[in-house]
Scaffold this motif. Structure first.
Motif, PDB file in Angstrom:
ATOM      1  N   SER A   1       1.116  -1.139  -0.137  1.00  0.00           N
ATOM      2  CA  SER A   1      -0.190  -0.027   0.178  1.00  0.00           C
ATOM      3  C   SER A   1       1.267   1.179  -0.076  1.00  0.00           C
ATOM      4  O   SER A   1       0.276   2.273  -1.026  1.00  0.00           O
ATOM      5  N   MET A   2       1.999   1.195   1.217  1.00  0.00           N
ATOM      6  CA  MET A   2       3.107   2.490   0.662  1.00  0.00           C
ATOM      7  C   MET A   2       3.298   2.905  -0.790  1.00  0.00           C
ATOM      8  O   MET A   2       3.688   3.281  -1.412  1.00  0.00           O
TER       9      MET A   2
ATOM     10  N   VAL B   1       0.507   3.940  -2.539  1.00  0.00           N
ATOM     11  CA  VAL B   1       1.310   6.296  -2.695  1.00  0.00           C
ATOM     12  C   VAL B   1       2.578   6.917  -3.229  1.00  0.00           C
ATOM     13  O   VAL B   1       2.617   7.431  -3.580  1.00  0.00           O
TER      14      VAL B   1
ATOM     15  N   THR C   1       2.075   9.458  -6.375  1.00  0.00           N
ATOM     16  CA  THR C   1       2.931  10.338  -5.737  1.00  0.00           C
ATOM     17  C   THR C   1       4.123  11.436  -6.124  1.00  0.00           C
ATOM     18  O   THR C   1       3.795  11.962  -6.805  1.00  0.00           O
TER      19      THR C   1
ATOM     20  N   GLU D   1       4.857   8.708   3.974  1.00  0.00           N
ATOM     21  CA  GLU D   1       3.912   9.198   4.807  1.00  0.00           C
ATOM     22  C   GLU D   1       3.319  10.493   4.936  1.00  0.00           C
ATOM     23  O   GLU D   1       2.271  10.604   5.070  1.00  0.00           O
TER      24      GLU D   1
ATOM     25  N   ARG E   1       1.075  10.159   1.638  1.00  0.00           N
ATOM     26  CA  ARG E   1       0.246   9.811   2.171  1.00  0.00           C
ATOM     27  C   ARG E   1      -1.123  10.116   2.731  1.00  0.00           C
ATOM     28  O   ARG E   1      -2.240  10.255   2.806  1.00  0.00           O
TER      29      ARG E   1
END
Length: 259
Positions: free
Chosen positions: A5-6, A9, A13, A210, A213
């Protein structure tokens, strides 16, 4: 290793970054490096954001690239004298800038002289021919008050901003989720009456996947899952790219914000 999931992201981004070098000691060699980093095997950033003296160099280096060129005017102080800002703006566009990031006269605005900011934004807007775009920097960390940030956002939009941007990255408090929420809410509230697409750019202090996110989640919540794109949302950052590339590749790496 970062979770899938990261990694997602990070991939999302990459194409939203305005890769920035606004260091006082920036050199032509630094611009070459910035341009070389703007595209990679995973894709490309939305734009590079540089001082106007480097626009011609960047335009030559990026002439066959989808990466746009942004520059800053009235930066970082947000002065009240509009004439030199207009001269700087016109020259930047002539040299090849696609996007103008204007620091509005935020001190005058905070003092209650809202017309000073409105008139400068309107004048700079008029000096930017389509398809070049105007981003208005509110310097939210200096405005501080939520009502002022809300009103500044409304005025910037009314006077022709294509994006509203939080910060210069040159003051003690730059982008925050609190200011982002206020600004995005204004975009949501005014969407029907704007009759045009207006974007949002948090800038300064966004260093990790993060961090990204959290801002993306806020935008998705307030504006809808399909709203975020390079046409509506940018991250102004100098070091976020390092963290994003690490995230895409499943590595762990701290970015270094340099402006």
């Amino acid at each position: 290793m970062m979770t899938t999931s990261m990694q997602d992201v990070a991939k999302r981004t990459l194409g939203l970054i305005d890769l920035t070098n606004l260091n006082d000691d920036c050199t032509p060699a630094d611009i070459e490096t910035l341009v070389s980093r703007s595209q990679n095997e995973h894709g490309h950033v939305a734009a590079i954001c540089i001082y106007s003296r480097f626009i011609k160099q960047a335009a030559e280096l990026l002439k066959d690239s989808p990466v746009r060129i942004a520059t800053v005017v009235n930066f970082p102080g947000g002065g009240e004298d509009t004439a030199p800002v207009l001269e700087e703006t016109r020259q930047a566009v002539a040299d090849g800038a696609d996007e103008i990031d204007l620091v509005m006269p935020y001190r005058a605005f905070a003092e209650g002289r809202h017309d000073v900011a409105a008139e400068q934004i309107r004048a700079v807007r008029a000096a930017i021919p389509a398809p070049a775009q105007l981003k208005v920097i509110l310097e939210t960390g200096e405005l501080k008050d939520a009502r002022l940030i809300h009103l500044a956002s409304e005025i910037a939009i009314a006077e022709g901003a294509d994006f509203i941007k939080t910060s210069t990255g040159k003051v003690a408090e730059n982008a925050t989720l609190k200011s982002a929420e206020i600004m995005l809410n204004v975009l949501r509230e005014t969407a029907k009456e704007n009759h045009r697409q207006i974007g949002f750019k948090p800038a300064g202090g966004i260093r990790t996947v993060e961090d990204a996110r959290e801002y993306l989640a806020l935008a998705d919540e307030l504006m809808g899952q399909n709203w975020v794109s390079a046409a509506t949302f940018r991250f102004g950052a100098s070091g976020l790219l390092d963290a994003v590339l690490a995230g895409i590749e499943g590595r762990t790496e701290e970015s270094k914000e340099t402006y």
